[in-house]
Design a protein around this motif. Structure first.
Motif, PDB file in Angstrom:
ATOM      1  N   PRO A 177       9.374  -0.654  10.295  1.00  0.00           N
ATOM      2  CA  PRO A 177       9.275   0.752   9.903  1.00  0.00           C
ATOM      3  C   PRO A 177       8.613   1.591  11.001  1.00  0.00           C
ATOM      4  CG  PRO A 177       7.648  -0.576   8.729  1.00  0.00           C
ATOM      5  CD  PRO A 177       8.509  -1.533   9.485  1.00  0.00           C
ATOM      6  N   ASP A 178       8.908   2.855  11.003  1.00  0.00           N
ATOM      7  CA  ASP A 178       8.282   3.774  11.956  1.00  0.00           C
ATOM      8  C   ASP A 178       7.756   4.984  11.171  1.00  0.00           C
ATOM      9  OD1 ASP A 178       7.454   5.006  14.266  1.00  0.00           O
ATOM     10  OD2 ASP A 178       9.425   5.844  14.743  1.00  0.00           O
ATOM     11  N   PRO A 179       6.432   5.144  11.055  1.00  0.00           N
ATOM     12  CA  PRO A 179       5.405   4.315  11.711  1.00  0.00           C
ATOM     13  C   PRO A 179       5.144   3.016  10.950  1.00  0.00           C
ATOM     14  CG  PRO A 179       4.355   6.023  10.419  1.00  0.00           C
ATOM     15  CD  PRO A 179       5.838   6.256  10.286  1.00  0.00           C
ATOM     16  N   ASN A 180       4.719   2.014  11.711  1.00  0.00           N
ATOM     17  CA  ASN A 180       4.246   0.760  11.132  1.00  0.00           C
ATOM     18  C   ASN A 180       2.725   0.847  11.111  1.00  0.00           C
ATOM     19  OD1 ASN A 180       4.173  -1.807  10.113  1.00  0.00           O
ATOM     20  ND2 ASN A 180       4.916  -2.822  11.961  1.00  0.00           N
ATOM     21  N   LEU A 181       2.099   0.615   9.969  1.00  0.00           N
ATOM     22  CA  LEU A 181       0.681   0.960   9.810  1.00  0.00           C
ATOM     23  C   LEU A 181      -0.296  -0.176  10.127  1.00  0.00           C
ATOM     24  CD1 LEU A 181       0.951   3.158   6.588  1.00  0.00           C
ATOM     25  CD2 LEU A 181       0.986   3.866   8.991  1.00  0.00           C
ATOM     26  N   CYS A 182       0.133  -1.172  10.888  1.00  0.00           N
ATOM     27  CA  CYS A 182      -0.776  -2.258  11.268  1.00  0.00           C
ATOM     28  C   CYS A 182      -1.970  -1.687  12.039  1.00  0.00           C
ATOM     29  CB  CYS A 182      -0.056  -3.292  12.126  1.00  0.00           C
ATOM     30  SG  CYS A 182       1.350  -4.061  11.317  1.00  0.00           S
ATOM     31  N   GLY A 183      -3.170  -2.008  11.601  1.00  0.00           N
ATOM     32  CA  GLY A 183      -4.373  -1.578  12.308  1.00  0.00           C
ATOM     33  C   GLY A 183      -4.718  -0.110  12.145  1.00  0.00           C
ATOM     34  N   THR A 184      -4.069   0.604  11.225  1.00  0.00           N
ATOM     35  CA  THR A 184      -4.328   2.029  11.059  1.00  0.00           C
ATOM     36  C   THR A 184      -5.706   2.293  10.458  1.00  0.00           C
ATOM     37  OG1 THR A 184      -3.344   4.075  10.227  1.00  0.00           O
ATOM     38  CG2 THR A 184      -3.404   2.233   8.705  1.00  0.00           C
ATOM     39  N   LEU A 185      -6.185   3.508  10.576  1.00  0.00           N
ATOM     40  CA  LEU A 185      -7.433   3.922   9.944  1.00  0.00           C
ATOM     41  C   LEU A 185      -7.299   3.765   8.431  1.00  0.00           C
ATOM     42  CD1 LEU A 185      -9.677   6.912  10.674  1.00  0.00           C
ATOM     43  CD2 LEU A 185      -8.632   6.816   8.424  1.00  0.00           C
ATOM     44  N   LEU A 186      -8.335   3.231   7.793  1.00  0.00           N
ATOM     45  CA  LEU A 186      -8.322   3.024   6.342  1.00  0.00           C
ATOM     46  C   LEU A 186      -9.387   3.902   5.688  1.00  0.00           C
ATOM     47  CD1 LEU A 186      -8.093  -0.887   6.201  1.00  0.00           C
ATOM     48  CD2 LEU A 186      -6.213   0.758   5.957  1.00  0.00           C
ATOM     49  N   LYS A 187      -8.954   4.754   4.773  1.00  0.00           N
ATOM     50  CA  LYS A 187      -9.891   5.610   4.033  1.00  0.00           C
ATOM     51  C   LYS A 187     -10.295   4.912   2.740  1.00  0.00           C
ATOM     52  CE  LYS A 187      -8.052   9.833   6.053  1.00  0.00           C
ATOM     53  NZ  LYS A 187      -7.432  11.149   5.828  1.00  0.00           N
ATOM     54  N   PRO A 188     -11.516   5.161   2.252  1.00  0.00           N
ATOM     55  CA  PRO A 188     -12.024   4.433   1.082  1.00  0.00           C
ATOM     56  C   PRO A 188     -11.127   4.598  -0.151  1.00  0.00           C
ATOM     57  CG  PRO A 188     -13.794   5.650   2.146  1.00  0.00           C
ATOM     58  CD  PRO A 188     -12.520   6.086   2.807  1.00  0.00           C
ATOM     59  N   GLU A 189     -10.729   3.468  -0.721  1.00  0.00           N
ATOM     60  CA  GLU A 189      -9.972   3.397  -1.976  1.00  0.00           C
ATOM     61  C   GLU A 189      -8.628   4.126  -1.952  1.00  0.00           C
ATOM     62  OE1 GLU A 189     -10.237   1.389  -4.303  1.00  0.00           O
ATOM     63  OE2 GLU A 189     -12.275   0.653  -4.121  1.00  0.00           O
ATOM     64  N   PHE A 190      -8.080   4.390  -0.745  1.00  0.00           N
ATOM     65  CA  PHE A 190      -6.698   4.867  -0.671  1.00  0.00           C
ATOM     66  C   PHE A 190      -5.767   3.698  -0.987  1.00  0.00           C
ATOM     67  CE2 PHE A 190      -6.257   9.084   1.727  1.00  0.00           C
ATOM     68  CZ  PHE A 190      -7.473   9.555   1.267  1.00  0.00           C
ATOM     69  N   GLU A 191      -4.507   4.001  -1.251  1.00  0.00           N
ATOM     70  CA  GLU A 191      -3.513   2.960  -1.478  1.00  0.00           C
ATOM     71  C   GLU A 191      -3.461   2.024  -0.262  1.00  0.00           C
ATOM     72  OE1 GLU A 191      -1.335   2.246  -4.156  1.00  0.00           O
ATOM     73  OE2 GLU A 191      -2.823   3.528  -5.132  1.00  0.00           O
ATOM     74  N   PRO A 192      -3.157   0.727  -0.471  1.00  0.00           N
ATOM     75  CA  PRO A 192      -3.090  -0.199   0.662  1.00  0.00           C
ATOM     76  C   PRO A 192      -2.083   0.260   1.727  1.00  0.00           C
ATOM     77  CG  PRO A 192      -3.049  -1.403  -1.406  1.00  0.00           C
ATOM     78  CD  PRO A 192      -2.930   0.048  -1.758  1.00  0.00           C
ATOM     79  N   ALA A 193      -2.500   0.174   2.993  1.00  0.00           N
ATOM     80  CA  ALA A 193      -1.621   0.519   4.123  1.00  0.00           C
ATOM     81  C   ALA A 193      -0.770  -0.704   4.460  1.00  0.00           C
ATOM     82  CB  ALA A 193      -2.453   0.927   5.330  1.00  0.00           C
ATOM     83  N   PRO A 194       0.588  -0.573   4.405  1.00  0.00           N
ATOM     84  CA  PRO A 194       1.431  -1.742   4.671  1.00  0.00           C
ATOM     85  C   PRO A 194       1.592  -2.031   6.168  1.00  0.00           C
ATOM     86  CG  PRO A 194       2.793   0.136   4.047  1.00  0.00           C
ATOM     87  CD  PRO A 194       1.361   0.592   3.957  1.00  0.00           C
ATOM     88  N   CYS A 195       1.407  -3.276   6.519  1.00  0.00           N
ATOM     89  CA  CYS A 195       1.637  -3.758   7.885  1.00  0.00           C
ATOM     90  C   CYS A 195       2.817  -4.715   7.825  1.00  0.00           C
ATOM     91  CB  CYS A 195       0.390  -4.472   8.407  1.00  0.00           C
ATOM     92  SG  CYS A 195       0.610  -5.303  10.008  1.00  0.00           S
ATOM     93  N   VAL A 196       3.865  -4.425   8.601  1.00  0.00           N
ATOM     94  CA  VAL A 196       5.097  -5.224   8.565  1.00  0.00           C
ATOM     95  C   VAL A 196       5.280  -5.949   9.890  1.00  0.00           C
ATOM     96  CG1 VAL A 196       7.585  -5.193   8.161  1.00  0.00           C
ATOM     97  CG2 VAL A 196       6.118  -3.502   7.019  1.00  0.00           C
ATOM     98  N   LYS A 197       5.537  -7.252   9.825  1.00  0.00           N
ATOM     99  CA  LYS A 197       5.785  -8.033  11.040  1.00  0.00           C
ATOM    100  C   LYS A 197       6.944  -8.996  10.798  1.00  0.00           C
ATOM    101  CE  LYS A 197       1.349  -7.457  13.218  1.00  0.00           C
ATOM    102  NZ  LYS A 197       0.399  -8.004  14.190  1.00  0.00           N
ATOM    103  N   ILE A 198       7.623  -9.345  11.879  1.00  0.00           N
ATOM    104  CA  ILE A 198       8.755 -10.283  11.814  1.00  0.00           C
ATOM    105  C   ILE A 198       8.410 -11.514  12.654  1.00  0.00           C
ATOM    106  CG2 ILE A 198      11.194 -10.648  12.394  1.00  0.00           C
ATOM    107  CD1 ILE A 198      11.665  -7.685  11.811  1.00  0.00           C
TER     108      ILE A 198
END
Length: 202
Positions: A141-162
């Motif tokens: 996906p673009d953007p791919n959210l691996c390693g992104t900034l995480l805000k408290p109790e926001f929905e989980p940020a998906p990290c996609v890898k192949i």
């Protein structure tokens, strides 16, 4: 003076003896009934304890959650990529697995970028399979959210890898990584890791 009759004394002795025997028999019967009512002790077995699968892991304030893992077969089709008009198929002799792991901040303040990531796939025999990099960008996906900034109790940020994984590999788990928090900082030389079980779908 009163004279004690020997006959009466003998009868009293017999009566006391009978009573003592009755009481003794009652005690024995009560003991046997109570023993019979007790549950027998469980047999001691040396069976190994089977660990339950873990689909979530917490490292510090970051909670990692398994979202999806797909067996893509031995071909990543260009027509299924983001660049379907020109992307060529990518093939392997083994199989491609596409994994999505969510990361959620369970703390009170923002967790800055590059503090967390998703690492290798590990199979039950200890084989490691590293995530594929640049040649699979079109299927991510673009953007791919691996390693992104995480805000408290926001929905989980998906990290996609192949990953390119051996066909014979079983019991697949994926490594999740977080830098250790020391005070309010995340020094890059201190890391925590954990493994999350994967459920592979077609």
């Amino acid at each position: 003076m009163f004279k004690i009759n020997d006959k009466e004394t003998g009868q009293a002795s017999r009566l006391l003896l009978v009573l003592a025997i009755i009481i003794l028999v009652a005690i024995v019967i009560t003991y046997l009934v109570m023993r019979a009512a007790e549950k027998p002790p469980k047999p001691v077995t040396n069976e190994p304890t089977v660990s339950q699968p873990a689909y979530e892991q917490s490292l510090g304030d970051i909670k990692f959650i398994f979202m999806q893992a797909r067996d893509m077969g031995n071909v990543l089709k260009g027509t299924e990529s983001r660049n379907s008009s020109w992307q060529k198929d990518l093939t392997t002799t083994e199989k491609f697995i596409k994994v999505t792991i969510g990361a959620q901040n369970k703390g009170l303040v923002n967790i800055k970028e590059q503090v967390w990531n998703v690492g290798d796939i590990v199979d039950s025999d200890g084989r490691n399979f590293v995530p594929l990099q640049y040649n699979v960008d079109s299927w991510l996906p673009d953007p791919n959210l691996c390693g992104t900034l995480l805000k408290p109790e926001f929905e989980p940020a998906p990290c996609v890898k192949i990953y390119e994984v051996s066909r014979i590999s079983k019991g697949l788990k994926i490594q999740v990584i977080s830098l250790k928090k020391v005070g309010n900082e995340y020094p890059s030389d201190k890391k925590d890791t954990a493994l999350i079980d994967l459920i592979i779908t077609q």
